[in-house]
Motif scaffolding. Structure first.
Motif, PDB file in Angstrom:
ATOM      1  N   THR A  14       0.857  -1.177   0.000  1.00  0.00           N
ATOM      2  CA  THR A  14       0.000   0.000   0.000  1.00  0.00           C
ATOM      3  C   THR A  14       0.892   1.225   0.000  1.00  0.00           C
ATOM      4  O   THR A  14       1.790   1.343   0.835  1.00  0.00           O
ATOM      5  CB  THR A  14      -0.931   0.027   1.229  1.00  0.00           C
ATOM      6  OG1 THR A  14      -1.767  -1.126   1.206  1.00  0.00           O
ATOM      7  CG2 THR A  14      -1.810   1.274   1.220  1.00  0.00           C
ATOM      8  N   ILE A  15       0.641   2.120  -0.955  1.00  0.00           N
ATOM      9  CA  ILE A  15       1.398   3.365  -1.026  1.00  0.00           C
ATOM     10  C   ILE A  15       0.453   4.524  -0.705  1.00  0.00           C
ATOM     11  O   ILE A  15      -0.766   4.392  -0.796  1.00  0.00           O
ATOM     12  CB  ILE A  15       2.052   3.576  -2.407  1.00  0.00           C
ATOM     13  CG1 ILE A  15       0.994   3.593  -3.523  1.00  0.00           C
ATOM     14  CG2 ILE A  15       3.111   2.522  -2.659  1.00  0.00           C
ATOM     15  CD1 ILE A  15       1.551   3.981  -4.891  1.00  0.00           C
ATOM     16  N   VAL A  16       1.050   5.646  -0.327  1.00  0.00           N
ATOM     17  CA  VAL A  16       0.281   6.849  -0.015  1.00  0.00           C
ATOM     18  C   VAL A  16       0.732   7.949  -0.970  1.00  0.00           C
ATOM     19  O   VAL A  16       1.927   8.242  -1.070  1.00  0.00           O
ATOM     20  CB  VAL A  16       0.500   7.300   1.443  1.00  0.00           C
ATOM     21  CG1 VAL A  16      -0.319   8.547   1.743  1.00  0.00           C
ATOM     22  CG2 VAL A  16       0.141   6.179   2.413  1.00  0.00           C
ATOM     23  N   ILE A  17      -0.231   8.519  -1.667  1.00  0.00           N
ATOM     24  CA  ILE A  17       0.036   9.670  -2.531  1.00  0.00           C
ATOM     25  C   ILE A  17      -0.486  10.880  -1.763  1.00  0.00           C
ATOM     26  O   ILE A  17      -1.706  11.082  -1.662  1.00  0.00           O
ATOM     27  CB  ILE A  17      -0.686   9.555  -3.894  1.00  0.00           C
ATOM     28  CG1 ILE A  17      -0.389   8.221  -4.582  1.00  0.00           C
ATOM     29  CG2 ILE A  17      -0.364  10.754  -4.784  1.00  0.00           C
ATOM     30  CD1 ILE A  17       1.021   8.028  -5.023  1.00  0.00           C
ATOM     31  N   GLN A  18       0.425  11.649  -1.178  1.00  0.00           N
ATOM     32  CA  GLN A  18       0.002  12.786  -0.373  1.00  0.00           C
ATOM     33  C   GLN A  18       0.978  13.944  -0.528  1.00  0.00           C
ATOM     34  O   GLN A  18       0.866  14.712  -1.468  1.00  0.00           O
ATOM     35  CB  GLN A  18      -0.150  12.385   1.092  1.00  0.00           C
ATOM     36  CG  GLN A  18      -0.781  13.458   1.950  1.00  0.00           C
ATOM     37  CD  GLN A  18      -1.117  12.977   3.355  1.00  0.00           C
ATOM     38  OE1 GLN A  18      -0.671  11.929   3.792  1.00  0.00           O
ATOM     39  NE2 GLN A  18      -1.916  13.747   4.058  1.00  0.00           N
ATOM     40  N   ASN A  19       1.929  14.068   0.363  1.00  0.00           N
ATOM     41  CA  ASN A  19       2.822  15.225   0.363  1.00  0.00           C
ATOM     42  C   ASN A  19       4.092  15.020  -0.443  1.00  0.00           C
ATOM     43  O   ASN A  19       4.526  15.920  -1.148  1.00  0.00           O
ATOM     44  CB  ASN A  19       3.202  15.600   1.804  1.00  0.00           C
ATOM     45  CG  ASN A  19       1.999  16.000   2.624  1.00  0.00           C
ATOM     46  OD1 ASN A  19       1.099  16.651   2.127  1.00  0.00           O
ATOM     47  ND2 ASN A  19       1.983  15.588   3.877  1.00  0.00           N
ATOM     48  N   GLN A  20       4.697  13.858  -0.320  1.00  0.00           N
ATOM     49  CA  GLN A  20       6.010  13.655  -0.924  1.00  0.00           C
ATOM     50  C   GLN A  20       5.964  12.578  -2.002  1.00  0.00           C
ATOM     51  O   GLN A  20       6.301  11.420  -1.766  1.00  0.00           O
ATOM     52  CB  GLN A  20       7.016  13.291   0.158  1.00  0.00           C
ATOM     53  CG  GLN A  20       7.189  14.411   1.154  1.00  0.00           C
ATOM     54  CD  GLN A  20       8.193  14.065   2.236  1.00  0.00           C
ATOM     55  OE1 GLN A  20       8.730  12.973   2.292  1.00  0.00           O
ATOM     56  NE2 GLN A  20       8.454  15.025   3.101  1.00  0.00           N
ATOM     57  N   TYR A  21       5.543  12.979  -3.169  1.00  0.00           N
ATOM     58  CA  TYR A  21       5.569  12.121  -4.350  1.00  0.00           C
ATOM     59  C   TYR A  21       6.009  13.006  -5.504  1.00  0.00           C
ATOM     60  O   TYR A  21       5.943  14.232  -5.421  1.00  0.00           O
ATOM     61  CB  TYR A  21       4.190  11.493  -4.629  1.00  0.00           C
ATOM     62  CG  TYR A  21       3.162  12.479  -5.103  1.00  0.00           C
ATOM     63  CD1 TYR A  21       2.953  12.694  -6.465  1.00  0.00           C
ATOM     64  CD2 TYR A  21       2.413  13.226  -4.203  1.00  0.00           C
ATOM     65  CE1 TYR A  21       2.018  13.616  -6.915  1.00  0.00           C
ATOM     66  CE2 TYR A  21       1.484  14.150  -4.631  1.00  0.00           C
ATOM     67  CZ  TYR A  21       1.285  14.339  -5.987  1.00  0.00           C
ATOM     68  OH  TYR A  21       0.370  15.257  -6.421  1.00  0.00           O
ATOM     69  N   TRP A  22       6.475  12.400  -6.570  1.00  0.00           N
ATOM     70  CA  TRP A  22       6.903  13.189  -7.719  1.00  0.00           C
ATOM     71  C   TRP A  22       6.739  12.374  -8.997  1.00  0.00           C
ATOM     72  O   TRP A  22       6.560  11.163  -8.959  1.00  0.00           O
ATOM     73  CB  TRP A  22       8.360  13.654  -7.560  1.00  0.00           C
ATOM     74  CG  TRP A  22       9.344  12.546  -7.376  1.00  0.00           C
ATOM     75  CD1 TRP A  22      10.020  11.871  -8.352  1.00  0.00           C
ATOM     76  CD2 TRP A  22       9.737  11.949  -6.142  1.00  0.00           C
ATOM     77  NE1 TRP A  22      10.819  10.891  -7.803  1.00  0.00           N
ATOM     78  CE2 TRP A  22      10.666  10.927  -6.436  1.00  0.00           C
ATOM     79  CE3 TRP A  22       9.405  12.170  -4.807  1.00  0.00           C
ATOM     80  CZ2 TRP A  22      11.250  10.143  -5.461  1.00  0.00           C
ATOM     81  CZ3 TRP A  22       9.995  11.381  -3.833  1.00  0.00           C
ATOM     82  CH2 TRP A  22      10.910  10.386  -4.167  1.00  0.00           C
ATOM     83  N   ASP A  23       6.799  13.076 -10.101  1.00  0.00           N
ATOM     84  CA  ASP A  23       6.743  12.470 -11.445  1.00  0.00           C
ATOM     85  C   ASP A  23       5.583  11.496 -11.625  1.00  0.00           C
ATOM     86  O   ASP A  23       5.751  10.406 -12.182  1.00  0.00           O
ATOM     87  CB  ASP A  23       8.062  11.756 -11.782  1.00  0.00           C
ATOM     88  CG  ASP A  23       9.232  12.716 -11.895  1.00  0.00           C
ATOM     89  OD1 ASP A  23       8.988  13.912 -12.147  1.00  0.00           O
ATOM     90  OD2 ASP A  23      10.381  12.283 -11.724  1.00  0.00           O
TER      91      ASP A  23
END
Length: 162
Positions: A64-73
């Motif tokens: 499970t991943i979280v897409i919130q504050n620190q994601y890119w590209d």
């Protein structure tokens, strides 16, 4: 009961995967609006999934991943998405086909979707990979319980209770 020759179960799952695709495509274009953020669960051994050997060793079956504050590209295509995330301070690029996604949850608005990988395109390959993993696990003597580094996040903790 009559046999479902239309396979409504598959059609519905594909339509809901389209919701995830559209949401992620919008976020890729404009960023996350307001308090929105996503928990996305997927099968790590599904066809087309690409992640480092280190992550695959830690998350042998599901992640499970979280897409919130620190994601890119964040890049979204018709068949899947790619995103940069940091794990223990190490940047990683994950490639995840929509057919590998098992769950999508946005806790900011209590919206969630669950998917049956058996109804996804290429499900036969996923099922065969899972069978191989089960057979390999059964053939190895090991301690019962959680493997080191294996983490499962229950989304129930984020749902409002009536």
């Amino acid at each position: 009961m009559a046999e479902d020759h239309m396979r409504y179960d598959i059609l519905a799952q594909e339509a809901l995967r389209g919701v995830v695709r559209k949401v992620l495509a919008e976020v890729a274009r404009t960023g996350l609006p307001g308090e929105h953020h996503f928990f996305i669960s997927f099968l790590t051994r599904a066809p087309g999934v690409r992640l480092s050997e280190k992550l695959l060793g830690q998350y042998d079956k599901e992640m499970t991943i979280v897409i919130q504050n620190q994601y890119w590209d964040l890049k979204v295509s018709e068949t899947g998405f790619e995103v940069g995330l940091s794990f223990d301070g190490i940047p990683e690029t994950l490639v995840i086909p929509f057919s590998a996604v098992k769950g999508f949850f946005d806790p900011s608005v209590q919206f969630g979707l669950q998917f049956d990988p058996q109804t996804a395109p290429g499900a036969e390959m996923v099922e065969a990979a899972e069978d191989d993993a089960v057979e390999a696990e059964a053939g190895t003597a090991g301690a019962e319980g959680e493997k080191p580094g294996e983490k499962v996040v229950s989304l129930d903790a984020f749902r409002k209770k009536p």
